[in-house]
Each structure stands twice: as structure tokens, then as C-alpha cells.
Design a protein around this motif. Structure first.
Motif, PDB file in Angstrom:
ATOM      1  N   VAL A 249      38.080  33.522  54.284  1.00 28.77           N
ATOM      2  CA  VAL A 249      38.509  32.161  53.954  1.00 28.77           C
ATOM      3  C   VAL A 249      39.943  32.219  53.447  1.00 28.77           C
ATOM      4  O   VAL A 249      40.429  33.275  53.033  1.00 28.77           O
ATOM      5  N   THR A 250      40.616  31.066  53.472  1.00 24.03           N
ATOM      6  CA  THR A 250      42.053  31.044  53.209  1.00 24.03           C
ATOM      7  C   THR A 250      42.412  29.909  52.258  1.00 24.03           C
ATOM      8  O   THR A 250      41.858  28.811  52.343  1.00 24.03           O
ATOM      9  N   THR A 251      43.342  30.195  51.355  1.00 18.16           N
ATOM     10  CA  THR A 251      43.831  29.179  50.432  1.00 18.16           C
ATOM     11  C   THR A 251      44.678  28.156  51.182  1.00 18.16           C
ATOM     12  O   THR A 251      44.987  28.313  52.360  1.00 18.16           O
ATOM     13  N   TRP A 252      45.102  27.131  50.471  1.00 18.00           N
ATOM     14  CA  TRP A 252      45.866  26.045  51.095  1.00 18.00           C
ATOM     15  C   TRP A 252      47.156  26.553  51.735  1.00 18.00           C
ATOM     16  O   TRP A 252      47.499  26.174  52.857  1.00 18.00           O
ATOM     17  N   LEU A 253      47.873  27.445  51.050  1.00 25.38           N
ATOM     18  CA  LEU A 253      49.159  27.917  51.572  1.00 25.38           C
ATOM     19  C   LEU A 253      49.039  29.139  52.462  1.00 25.38           C
ATOM     20  O   LEU A 253      50.003  29.476  53.161  1.00 25.38           O
ATOM     21  N   GLY A 254      47.898  29.832  52.435  1.00 21.24           N
ATOM     22  CA  GLY A 254      47.747  30.898  53.416  1.00 21.24           C
ATOM     23  C   GLY A 254      47.356  32.269  52.926  1.00 21.24           C
ATOM     24  O   GLY A 254      47.397  33.227  53.694  1.00 21.24           O
ATOM     25  N   ARG A 255      46.929  32.431  51.678  1.00 19.94           N
ATOM     26  CA  ARG A 255      46.435  33.738  51.226  1.00 19.94           C
ATOM     27  C   ARG A 255      44.956  33.829  51.590  1.00 19.94           C
ATOM     28  O   ARG A 255      44.162  32.966  51.214  1.00 19.94           O
ATOM     29  N   SER A 256      44.580  34.867  52.315  1.00 23.24           N
ATOM     30  CA  SER A 256      43.207  34.986  52.794  1.00 23.24           C
ATOM     31  C   SER A 256      42.417  36.003  51.992  1.00 23.24           C
ATOM     32  O   SER A 256      42.968  36.981  51.468  1.00 23.24           O
ATOM     33  N   SER A 257      41.125  35.765  51.931  1.00 21.73           N
ATOM     34  CA  SER A 257      40.229  36.657  51.194  1.00 21.73           C
ATOM     35  C   SER A 257      40.018  37.942  51.980  1.00 21.73           C
ATOM     36  O   SER A 257      40.126  37.951  53.212  1.00 21.73           O
ATOM     37  N   PRO A 258      39.701  39.035  51.302  1.00 20.80           N
ATOM     38  CA  PRO A 258      39.329  40.251  52.032  1.00 20.80           C
ATOM     39  C   PRO A 258      37.967  40.056  52.687  1.00 20.80           C
ATOM     40  O   PRO A 258      37.111  39.329  52.175  1.00 20.80           O
ATOM     41  N   ALA A 259      37.767  40.695  53.816  1.00 27.80           N
ATOM     42  CA  ALA A 259      36.454  40.662  54.470  1.00 27.80           C
ATOM     43  C   ALA A 259      35.573  41.752  53.874  1.00 27.80           C
ATOM     44  O   ALA A 259      36.069  42.794  53.426  1.00 27.80           O
ATOM     45  N   PRO A 260      34.274  41.541  53.834  1.00 33.18           N
ATOM     46  CA  PRO A 260      33.390  42.618  53.389  1.00 33.18           C
ATOM     47  C   PRO A 260      33.559  43.845  54.276  1.00 33.18           C
ATOM     48  O   PRO A 260      33.969  43.732  55.436  1.00 33.18           O
ATOM     49  N   ASP A 261      33.238  45.010  53.740  1.00 31.04           N
ATOM     50  CA  ASP A 261      33.457  46.229  54.516  1.00 31.04           C
ATOM     51  C   ASP A 261      32.445  46.351  55.659  1.00 31.04           C
ATOM     52  O   ASP A 261      31.508  45.556  55.791  1.00 31.04           O
ATOM     53  N   ALA A 262      32.639  47.375  56.479  1.00 35.94           N
ATOM     54  CA  ALA A 262      31.818  47.546  57.683  1.00 35.94           C
ATOM     55  C   ALA A 262      30.349  47.764  57.329  1.00 35.94           C
ATOM     56  O   ALA A 262      29.448  47.291  58.043  1.00 35.94           O
TER      57      ALA A 262
END
Length: 566
Positions: free
Chosen positions: A430-443
Motif C-alpha cells: 500500500v502507498t501513502t498519498w505522496l508515494g511512500r510504499s509499505s514493504p511487502a511481507p517476505d517470501a
């Protein structure tokens, strides 16, 4: 020229190269070679043209300039910006995002596993100032091509899905890096005599060794109530064992479990935990270490948490307890202008979602009271529990029970955080309003999720995986709101910093805590500074959300000491 690149001179130890660059990052062929001792004068000369300085690390490049009395207006911090663009879903198709990890990639901050928030603790979940910060690769060990990296970053922004938002985020993040170094250089005014008096009043005189008198007295009370003369309350295993031996079925020594005890040991034990925390976090040893020449100078880490919130590498600036705030005192003839953004995250959620009803509730200083006045819930406490429960994903207790009312009243706001939660549960970014995205869970997390969805999966495994998925969903639900609130705060500070440069007497930022700022100001211009703080908040809302109906309300105080702020 919009950019001036500052890089190490490969042919001269301690020297730097200064080169102009065009809008697309293409550097001029000529370069000015400058010795380290001459750099501040050269930067001051270039600064008259108001360039945007481009360098590897503000934390490395700016402190020597500040010590020489040189301040810059703008910069582009390549490391911080690289981290944002590397992970942003807005720029996921760029060469920068798809490239293998390299010298511009620091160690990735790790977010602790999300947990159920405790509304009794003001919902400070995922706000750990001790969260590990991004550790840059040592620029002295790895050759870095500043011009090439700038060109890659500008190309990534230009080809992104939201270039305007990313440009604002990179500018705000880089300005935040300048502010962090300026605050450390200037320091927060601190009166050690007042601090010592506060500690003495609460703990007793400073001991030469062992515990202060007040803590020793509480230890004796705890031992007596539990009938355990050798119990050490500083040892978590010892205290847990002692409570269980006394007949209490506790699972931990947390203050929440202790508060539930119906026993005379409860009060002295709670007081001991509180005072011992004060002694260890902000006691005499802390004062000796962190206060010098009447100033507190912590090391702030912009973007130190994956949501974009700041961290610190020491000093605990993000946790200054009320018990010692009287020690933060303005210099003679100066004042502290302290501003707190009221209910920032709910207001950010209203602006992000375009929920007009929630925006209307926030048109007064107290958004929670606005929810009550709209007839959504009965009390302000209910409004707070419901609103923060929606943002933090509480699934039990009062906040969960109030969610149906909130959903009916503010469907767009609730839908936004619910969508973020469902995305997280599926392992999506998911991404904030200006564009910082969350890390994805690992494999491994993803593999477990897939296995649990397969036919014939064990029921116990399915339940465990779903529980972990819900935990991650609570993280992503909060990430989009908390991260966007961090972006608003960066724009607020950047706007305020620009405005302060135009005020006589050099008022300056000395403290920042997520939704709160403090300016050390000459008394004669303190009211002007207070107005600048308010105007900067309005500008921050407009920069992020345009003509939003959401009011970003502030509580602003002009005081001589921090404890007197509202």
C-alpha cells in the motif's frame, strides 16, 4: 542552474567537486575543485543563486557547513530519495526500482510485527522511536556517482504514475534532513539545574551508587507486600516469578496487568515502574550524556521508520516525559512557540478519502467533539475510541463495538482504511498519498499464505496464517494514514522553516515530534512566529490535498518553559 552537485574529489583527499547540472540532471563539463577548508565559503558563494544542492548524505555534508556558519536553503538528499523511489509503487516501473541492490541502498528498516493496539495507551502503536534506521553505506568505502544517481532519480520521477506527488515528497524529505541537522546544531534550550531539582523532588537526592531513596523505599514496600525479601523489581523474570508465587495468574509484568491486580502491591509497583523508567531514560546519567552548554542535541533520523516517521539514534528526543518538560526553558529574552496538530491522523484520513462528513466534523478544533455533535456517538471518549480504532484496526473492546456507527457516518473514510487492510492481508503493498510504499511481507509469509489457501490445509495452520495476515492488514491499514500524516508534517516544517528565515532575530526550530513542533524565538517576534506556524499548517494541507475542506487545526502556545504549553 537548478542543481549544484557536491561530490568527493577523487584526486584530492578531503576535497570536493562542485558542478552545475540541468533540469534533467545532466552535469556541466566543468567542475570547481575545492579544498575542505574552503568549502563553506564556496557553498556560501553558490547559495546566492538559491540552487538545490545535490549530495549523498545530508547527515554527512551539512554539519561541517553549519559549524562554519553556512546554511543552505534547499537540497536533494540522494540516499533518502533513493530509498523512497526504490520502494514506491508509483515508480515501480523505473530502471532505479528494477535494478539490483547497490551502494545507494542502505539497510532496510524493519517494521516490528503489527500487534493489537491498546487504546488505553493513546494508541501509540507502530510509533517506536527506537525502530532501526536506514544505515547508509560508508561513502568513503564505495565510490558513488552523484550525477548518475540524480539522473536515474529524476527519470524515475518523470516516468512515474504520480510525478507531482513524488517531487513534493522528495523535496519535503530532503528539507526534513536539513531541519534535522539544524535542530541538532542549534539544540533545544535545557536548564540542568531545573532538571536536577525535578529529579530530586521525585526520586530523592542523586545517589553515589545504587537506587535513589524514593525507589529504595518502594522496593521495600513491594518486597513486604509480596513477602519476598530478596525480590528484584528491576528483573522482569524475578518480578514475574514473584507475582506468580504470590498467587497472581499474570502473563507479564506490564503495567496493564499490574493495574488489574486487587492487592496492596499494585500502587507501589506501578509507581516504581514509572519512576525507574524516568531514572533510566531521563535521569542524571542521561543529563550528563546529552545536555551540554545548556542545549539538548539528539541525533534525529528522518525516514527512520518505514512509514516515514522519524527515529533517533540516541537521546530519546521522541519521548520527553511530562515530568521533566519544565527543564526545557527558553533563554532570557526568548520564548518557546509550541504547536500541536490536533487529531492529525483522523484529519489526514478525511482529506485522503474525501469524506465530506468527516471533514465537517473536523471544522472545529476538537474533531472528536465534532463527531459527538453530529450525533454519531454519545461521548467524546467514544468518538476517540471509534476513530483511532478504525485507523489502527482494533478488533476487540469498545472501539470495535463502535465501528458500525462510524462506518455508517463516514463510509468513504472507513472504506479507505478497510481497503488498505484487505490489501495487506493479501500480501500486497500500500502507498501513502505522496508515494511512500509499505514493504511487502517476505517470501516465507507469502508461501504460508498460499499453502493455507490450498485444499486440505490443516485447520490449525490455516488459523495461524490468517491471524498473521490480519496482523499485517492492521499494519497496512495504519501505514497509509500514519505515513501520509508524516508527509503532512514534513511539509508543515518545510513551510515553517522557509517562513522563519524571513523573521528578524533568527527564530529556529528546536524540536519535532510527529505532530508537534517547537520554535525557539526572540520574545519580541514570538507572536509573529506563532502566526507563521499556523500559516505553514494551512500551506501543508494545500500542498498535499489541494482545495480540501479539511481544517488542520493547531494548538499554539507561547511559553517560557515546555511544561506550560497547552
Amino acid at each position: 542552474m537548478p542543481y549544484v552537485l557536491l561530490t568527493d574529489d577523487p584526486d584530492r583527499a578531503g576535497g570536493v567537486l562542485l558542478r552545475h547540472a540541468s533540469d534533467d540532471g545532466e552535469p556541466a563539463l566543468d567542475a570547481e575543485r575545492v579544498a575542505a577548508r574552503d568549502l563553506p565559503a564556496a557553498v556560501a558563494r553558490y547559495e546566492t543563486d538559491r540552487p538545490r544542492w545535490v549530495w549523498d548524505d545530508t547527515a554527512r555534508r551539512y554539519p561541517p557547513l553549519l559549524r562554519a556558519g553556512v546554511r543552505v536553503e534547499r537540497c536533494h538528499d540522494l540516499r533518502l530519495c533513493h530509498a523512497i523511489l526504490r520502494g514506491s509503487a508509483y515508480a515501480s516501473g523505473s530502471d532505479l526500482a528494477r535494478a539490483p541492490r547497490g551502494p545507494w541502498d542502505g539497510r532496510r528498516p524493519e517494521e516490528p510485527p503489527p500487534a493489537e493496539p491498546d487504546l488505553l495507551d493513546e494508541l501509540t502503536l507502530l510509533d517506536d522511536p527506537g525502530a532501526p534506521a536506514t544505515a547508509p553505506v560508508d561513502a568513503d568505502d564505495v565510490p558513488l556517482d552523484v550525477a548518475d544517481e540524480l539522473a536515474r532519480q529524476l527519470a524515475a520521477v518523470a516516468r512515474s504514475t504520480h510525478p507531482g506527488r513524488l517531487r513534493l515528497l522528495l523535496a519535503a524529505e530532503s528539507t526534513g534532513a536539513l531541519i534535522a541537522q539544524e535542530m541538532r546544531h542549534d539544540g533545544m534550550p535545557w536548564d540542568t539545574a531545573v532538571h536536577d531539582a525535578l529529579l530530586t523532588d521525585l526520586l530523592g537526592p542523586r545517589p553515589r551508587g545504587g537506587r535513589p531513596a524514593r525507589l529504595e523505599g518502594l522496593v521495600e514496600q513491594i518486597r513486604e507486600h509480596l513477602v519476598q525479601p530478596t525480590l528484584n523489581p528491576d528483573s522482569q523474570p524475578d518480578l514475574l516469578r514473584g507475582l506468580r508465587l504470590a498467587g497472581f495468574a499474570v502473563q507479564s509484568t506490564s503495567k496493564w496487568e499490574i493495574r488489574a491486580l486487587d492487592h496492596p502491591v499494585r500502587e507501589p509497583l506501578l509507581e516504581y515502574k514509572s519512576l525507574s523508567r524516568l531514572l533510566s531514560a531521563n535521569g542524571w546519567a542521561w543529563m550528563d550524556t546529552w545536555i551540554h552548554d545548556g542545549r539538548f542535541r539528539p541525533e534525529y533520523v528522518p525516514g527512520g521508520v518505514v512509514s516515514g516517521r522519524w527515529a533517533t539514534n540516541g537521546g530519546g528526543a521522541l519521548q520527553l516525559p511530562a515530568a521533566i518538560r519544565a527543564a526545557v526553558r527558553a533563554d532570557d529574552g526568548w520564548r518557546l512557540v509550541v504547536a500541536d496538530a490536533s487529531q492529525l491522523e483522523p484529519r489526514v484520513l478525511a482529506a485522503m478519502s474525501g469524506d465530506a462528513a468527516m471533514a465537517a466534523a473536523g471544522r472545529q478544533a476538537d474533531l472528536y467533539q465534532g463527531v459527538v455533535d453530529a450525533g454519531i456517538v454519545a461521548t467524546r471518549s467514544d468518538a476517540k475510541y471509534a476513530m483511532l480504532g478504525a485507523i489502527y484496526g482494533a478488533t476487540t473492546g469498545a472501539s470495535a463495538a463502535l465501528m458500525p456507527q462510524l462506518t455508517r457516518a463516514y463510509p468513504h473514510a472507513v472504506a479507505l482504511v478497510e481497503a488498505a487492510a484487505r490489501a495487506g492481508e493479501r500480501g500486497e503493498v500500500v502507498t501513502t498519498w505522496l508515494g511512500r510504499s509499505s514493504p511487502a511481507p517476505d517470501a516465507a509469509w507469502q508461501a504460508e499464505l498460499t499453502a493455507a489457501s490450498a485444499e486440505g490445509a490443516a485447520a490449525e495452520d490455516v488459523r495461524a496464517v490468517r491471524r498473521r495476515a490480519r496482523d499485517w492488514g492492521r499494519f497496512t491499514r495504519n501505514f497509509v494514514v500514519q505515513g501520509t500524516a508524516a508527509e503532512w508534517a514534513l511539509c508543515w516544517m518545510a513551510s515553517l522553516r522557509r517562513r522563519l528565515r524571513e523573521v528578524d532575530g533568527r527564530p529556529h526550530l528546536v524540536f519535532f515530534l510527529h505532530d508537534e513542533v517547537m520554535v525557539h524565538s526572540p520574545a519580541a517576534v514570538a507572536d509573529e512566529v506563532a502566526e507563521a506556524v499556523r500559516a505553514a499548517a494551512v500551506e501543508a494541507g494545500r500542498l498535499l490535498f489541494g482545495a480540501t475542506p479539511v481544517d488542520f487545526a493547531l494548538t499554539v502556545s507561547v511559553v517560557e518553559s515546555y511544561d506550560r504549553a497547552k
